[in-house]
Design an enzyme around this catalytic site. Structure first.
Site, PDB file in Angstrom:
ATOM      1  N   PHE A   1       0.830  -1.208   0.000  1.00  0.00           N
ATOM      2  CA  PHE A   1       0.000   0.000   0.000  1.00  0.00           C
ATOM      3  C   PHE A   1       0.868   1.263   0.000  1.00  0.00           C
ATOM      4  CE2 PHE A   1      -2.118   2.724   3.446  1.00  0.00           C
ATOM      5  CZ  PHE A   1      -2.670   3.604   2.545  1.00  0.00           C
TER       6      PHE A   1
ATOM      7  N   ILE B   1       2.414  -6.854   8.795  1.00  0.00           N
ATOM      8  CA  ILE B   1       1.822  -5.623   9.345  1.00  0.00           C
ATOM      9  C   ILE B   1       0.630  -5.862  10.274  1.00  0.00           C
ATOM     10  CG2 ILE B   1       2.533  -4.222   7.385  1.00  0.00           C
ATOM     11  CD1 ILE B   1      -0.540  -4.303   6.564  1.00  0.00           C
TER      12      ILE B   1
ATOM     13  N   LEU C   1      10.036  -0.772   3.969  1.00  0.00           N
ATOM     14  CA  LEU C   1       8.624  -0.862   4.366  1.00  0.00           C
ATOM     15  C   LEU C   1       8.170  -2.312   4.402  1.00  0.00           C
ATOM     16  CD1 LEU C   1       9.028   1.964   2.662  1.00  0.00           C
ATOM     17  CD2 LEU C   1       6.588   2.151   3.066  1.00  0.00           C
ATOM     18  N   ALA C   2       9.077  -3.233   4.061  1.00  0.00           N
ATOM     19  CA  ALA C   2       8.718  -4.655   4.048  1.00  0.00           C
ATOM     20  C   ALA C   2       8.448  -5.107   5.482  1.00  0.00           C
ATOM     21  CB  ALA C   2       9.854  -5.469   3.447  1.00  0.00           C
ATOM     22  N   ALA C   3       7.275  -5.659   5.720  1.00  0.00           N
ATOM     23  CA  ALA C   3       6.947  -6.095   7.081  1.00  0.00           C
ATOM     24  C   ALA C   3       5.699  -6.957   7.073  1.00  0.00           C
ATOM     25  CB  ALA C   3       6.703  -4.880   7.979  1.00  0.00           C
TER      26      ALA C   3
ATOM     27  N   PHE D   1     -16.564  -1.004  17.413  1.00  0.00           N
ATOM     28  CA  PHE D   1     -16.349  -1.725  18.662  1.00  0.00           C
ATOM     29  C   PHE D   1     -16.534  -0.796  19.865  1.00  0.00           C
ATOM     30  CE2 PHE D   1     -13.892  -3.853  15.364  1.00  0.00           C
ATOM     31  CZ  PHE D   1     -14.395  -5.129  15.474  1.00  0.00           C
TER      32      PHE D   1
ATOM     33  N   ARG E   1      -8.121   7.854  16.906  1.00  0.00           N
ATOM     34  CA  ARG E   1      -6.901   7.570  16.170  1.00  0.00           C
ATOM     35  C   ARG E   1      -6.512   8.783  15.327  1.00  0.00           C
ATOM     36  NH1 ARG E   1      -6.959   4.217  19.280  1.00  0.00           N
ATOM     37  NH2 ARG E   1      -6.904   1.952  19.103  1.00  0.00           N
TER      38      ARG E   1
ATOM     39  N   TYR F   1       4.278  -7.488  17.228  1.00  0.00           N
ATOM     40  CA  TYR F   1       4.477  -6.524  16.137  1.00  0.00           C
ATOM     41  C   TYR F   1       5.181  -5.272  16.652  1.00  0.00           C
ATOM     42  CZ  TYR F   1       3.237  -2.933  12.674  1.00  0.00           C
ATOM     43  OH  TYR F   1       3.277  -1.901  11.763  1.00  0.00           O
TER      44      TYR F   1
HETATM   45  N1  LIG Z   1      -0.600   1.274   7.010  1.00  0.00           N
HETATM   46  C1  LIG Z   1      -0.419   1.811   8.218  1.00  0.00           C
HETATM   47  O1  LIG Z   1      -1.307   2.437   8.780  1.00  0.00           O
HETATM   48  C2  LIG Z   1       0.917   1.676   8.923  1.00  0.00           C
HETATM   49  C3  LIG Z   1       1.053   2.238  10.196  1.00  0.00           C
HETATM   50  C4  LIG Z   1       2.273   2.123  10.852  1.00  0.00           C
HETATM   51  C5  LIG Z   1       3.337   1.500  10.230  1.00  0.00           C
HETATM   52  N2  LIG Z   1       3.174   0.952   8.992  1.00  0.00           N
HETATM   53  C6  LIG Z   1       4.321   0.276   8.374  1.00  0.00           C
HETATM   54  O2  LIG Z   1       4.486   0.747   7.051  1.00  0.00           O
HETATM   55  C7  LIG Z   1       4.970  -0.296   6.221  1.00  0.00           C
HETATM   56  C8  LIG Z   1       4.078  -0.466   5.000  1.00  0.00           C
HETATM   57  O3  LIG Z   1       2.781  -0.804   5.451  1.00  0.00           O
HETATM   58  P1  LIG Z   1       1.568  -1.047   4.431  1.00  0.00           P
HETATM   59  O4  LIG Z   1       0.334  -0.647   5.140  1.00  0.00           O
HETATM   60  O5  LIG Z   1       1.902  -0.450   3.112  1.00  0.00           O
HETATM   61  O6  LIG Z   1       1.575  -2.639   4.359  1.00  0.00           O
HETATM   62  P2  LIG Z   1       1.633  -3.645   3.117  1.00  0.00           P
HETATM   63  O7  LIG Z   1       1.460  -5.032   3.656  1.00  0.00           O
HETATM   64  O8  LIG Z   1       0.715  -3.196   2.034  1.00  0.00           O
HETATM   65  O9  LIG Z   1       3.148  -3.471   2.626  1.00  0.00           O
HETATM   66  C9  LIG Z   1       4.198  -4.273   3.104  1.00  0.00           C
HETATM   67  C10 LIG Z   1       4.854  -4.921   1.900  1.00  0.00           C
HETATM   68  O10 LIG Z   1       5.974  -5.682   2.344  1.00  0.00           O
HETATM   69  C11 LIG Z   1       6.003  -6.909   1.619  1.00  0.00           C
HETATM   70  N3  LIG Z   1       6.778  -7.848   2.452  1.00  0.00           N
HETATM   71  C12 LIG Z   1       6.429  -8.389   3.650  1.00  0.00           C
HETATM   72  N4  LIG Z   1       7.409  -9.174   4.126  1.00  0.00           N
HETATM   73  C13 LIG Z   1       8.412  -9.111   3.202  1.00  0.00           C
HETATM   74  C14 LIG Z   1       9.708  -9.702   3.122  1.00  0.00           C
HETATM   75  N5  LIG Z   1      10.153 -10.519   4.096  1.00  0.00           N
HETATM   76  N6  LIG Z   1      10.472  -9.440   2.038  1.00  0.00           N
HETATM   77  C15 LIG Z   1      10.018  -8.625   1.041  1.00  0.00           C
HETATM   78  N7  LIG Z   1       8.808  -8.034   1.072  1.00  0.00           N
HETATM   79  C16 LIG Z   1       8.014  -8.275   2.141  1.00  0.00           C
HETATM   80  C17 LIG Z   1       4.548  -7.282   1.425  1.00  0.00           C
HETATM   81  O11 LIG Z   1       4.358  -8.158   0.327  1.00  0.00           O
HETATM   82  C18 LIG Z   1       3.932  -5.911   1.165  1.00  0.00           C
HETATM   83  O12 LIG Z   1       3.941  -5.582  -0.210  1.00  0.00           O
HETATM   84  C19 LIG Z   1       5.052  -1.553   7.091  1.00  0.00           C
HETATM   85  O13 LIG Z   1       6.388  -1.668   7.557  1.00  0.00           O
HETATM   86  C20 LIG Z   1       4.126  -1.231   8.253  1.00  0.00           C
HETATM   87  O14 LIG Z   1       4.500  -1.913   9.429  1.00  0.00           O
HETATM   88  C21 LIG Z   1       1.986   1.016   8.321  1.00  0.00           C
END
Ligand SMILES: NC(=O)c1ccc[n+]([C@@H]2O[C@H](COP(=O)([O-])OP(=O)(O)OC[C@H]3O[C@@H](n4cnc5c(N)ncnc54)[C@H](O)[C@@H]3O)[C@@H](O)[C@H]2O)c1
Length: 307
Positions: free
Chosen positions: A8, A78, A74-76, A202, A209, A142
Site C-alpha cells: 500500500f 503488518i 517498508l517490508a513487514a 467496537f 486515532r 508486532y
Molecule cells: N498502514 C499503516 O497504517 C501503517 C502504520 C504504521 C506502520 N506501517 C508500516 O508501514 C509499512 C508499509 O505498510 P503497508 O500498510 O503499506 O503494508 P503492506 O502489507 O501493504 O506493505 C508491506 C509490503 O511488504 C512486503 N513484504 C512483507 N514481508 C516481506 C519480506 N520478508 N520481504 C520482502 N517483502 C516483504 C509485502 O508483500 C507488502 O507488499 C510496514 O512496515 C508497516 O509496518 C503502516
C-alpha cells in the site's frame, strides 16, 4: 530501493520517486503486496520489481549490484493480531528483515536507510499527543519487532555512520489499502459501504486515532531520505484524534450516505486513544500533513469506485 514497494504505502512511494525523476528498484516477496499496485510504475521503464524476501541470502548481492543511494524499508508483516498468533513469522520479516536491509546497505555503500516504524511501539500513552521521547511500551510482538528494528537502525548509525531514520507512522489511509485484512479501518468502512454491507464499531465508538493520508506519509519518506534526522525517530501524523464514530460519519459522507454502524463489544487490547505530536517532523524535515480528512477520504472512495 524500496523494500515492500508493492504494498500500500510502498507503491505510492514508488510512484512519487518516479515522478521526482528517480530510478527505483522494488524488492517485495508479494506476501501482501500486489503487482497491480505497480502497473504504472513498471510501465514507466524506470522501475524494476524484484520478487524476493529481504531475508533471502540473495538480497545482499542484489543490493551490491544495484548500489542504491537510499533504501526505504517498508517490508513487514503488518497485522498486529497475526503477530500474536505467529510471533516467529513476525520477527522474521520485521526484525531479521530490517537487519538484512541494514547489512546489505552497509556492504553496498548505501547513504541512508529509512524504516517504516509504527505508533504501536508507544503502547498505551500516559499523555497525548505522544512525543518521540516517550518511553516505549510495546504490547504486541508486532510492536516489539518495530522497536527492535529502530534499535538496529540506531546501532548501525552509531557503529558504522550509516544515516538512518525511523518514521513512526500513525494510521495511514488512502487508495490501494487492502480492505480484506484486519488493518485499515478506512478501507474496511469504505468497501463495506460501497457494496451495501454492514459496518461494525467496537465498544462505544469513541476510540480515537490519528489518520494521515498516504500522499502525506510518502512526502515524509521523501524528506527523510535527505541528510536530516540521521539516527533519529520522527513521528508522522496529523496530531488530531478522530473517533471511530466520527470516522464512520466522514466515510459515509464521502460515499454519499450509509446506514449507522452495528455495535460489537470492545476488543481486548484496543487502545482508547493514539495521537502523535508531529512537531519534530515539521522542525527537522519541514514536513506537514497537507490533506484534510474529507479530501483524503474523497480520493480513497473515488479509487475504490474505479477499482
Ligand atoms: N498502514 C499503516 O497504517 C501503517 C502504520 C504504521 C506502520 N506501517 C508500516 O508501514 C509499512 C508499509 O505498510 P503497508 O500498510 O503499506 O503494508 P503492506 O502489507 O501493504 O506493505 C508491506 C509490503 O511488504 C512486503 N513484504 C512483507 N514481508 C516481506 C519480506 N520478508 N520481504 C520482502 N517483502 C516483504 C509485502 O508483500 C507488502 O507488499 C510496514 O512496515 C508497516 O509496518 C503502516
Amino acid at each position: 530501493m524500496i523494500c515492500g514497494g508493492a504494498g500500500f504505502i510502498g507503491s505510492h512511494l514508488t510512484d512519487r520517486l518516479l515522478a521526482d525523476g528517480h530510478q527505483v528498484t522494488v524488492v517485495d516477496d508479494l506476501s501482501n503486496g500486489r503487482m497491480e499496485n505497480l502497473a504504472a510504475a513498471t510501465a514507466s521503464g524506470r522501475c524494476e520489481l524484484i520478487k524476493l524476501d529481504v531475508v533471502d541470502a540473495q538480497f545482499g548481492s542484489l543490493a551490491r549490484s544495484v548500489r542504491p543511494e537510499v533504501i526505504f524499508n517498508l517490508a513487514a508483516q503488518i497485522d498486529v493480531r497475526a503477530s500474536v498468533a505467529d510471533p516467529l513469522r513476525d520477527v522474521t520479516a520485521n526484525v531479521l528483515g530490517t537487519v538484512a536491509v541494514l547489512e546489505a546497505a552497509r556492504h553496498a555503500g548505501v547513504r541512508k536507510v529509512v524504516l517504516a516504524s509504527s505508533v504501536a511501539i508507544y503502547g498505551p500513552p500516559k499523555q497525548l499527543p505522544v512525543r518521540e521521547d516517550t518511553p516505549p511500551r510495546p504490547l504486541s510482538p508486532y510492536a516489539v519487532s518495530k522497536l527492535a528494528g529502530e534499535f538496529y537502525l540506531r546501532q548501525y548509525h552509531d557503529l558504522y555512520g550509516l544515516e538512518t531514520t525511523a518514521l513512526v507512522l500513525t494510521n495511514t489511509y488512502g487508495p490501494r489499502q487492502n480492505p480484506h485484512g484486519e488493518a485499515g479501518v478506512v478501507a474496511i468502512f469504505a468497501a463495506a459501504m460501497l457494496t451495501g454491507r454492514p459496518t461494525w464499531v467496537f465498544g462505544d465508538g469513541d476510540n480515537r486515532r490519528d489518520y494521515v493520508f498516504v500522499a502525506d506519509v510518502v512526502d515524509a519518506f521523501v524528506r527523510a531520505a535527505g541528510p536530516a534526522a540521521a539516527g533519529q525517530r520522527i513521528n508522522v501524523g496529523t496530531g488530531r484524534g478522530v473517533t471511530d464514530l466520527e470516522l464512520h460519519r466522514a466515510v459515509a459522507e464521502a460515499v454519499g450516505g450509509a446506514p449507522e454502524p452495528q455495535r460489537a463489544p470492545p476488543r481486548l487490547g484496543d487502545l482508547p486513544a493514539m495521537v502523535v505530536d508531529a512537531s519534530a517532523a515539521a522542525e527537522i524535515l519541514g514536513w506537514r500533513p497537507r490533506t484534510s480528512l474529507a479530501d483524503g477520504l474523497a480520493h480513497t472512495v473515488a479509487a475504490l469506485r474505479d477499482a
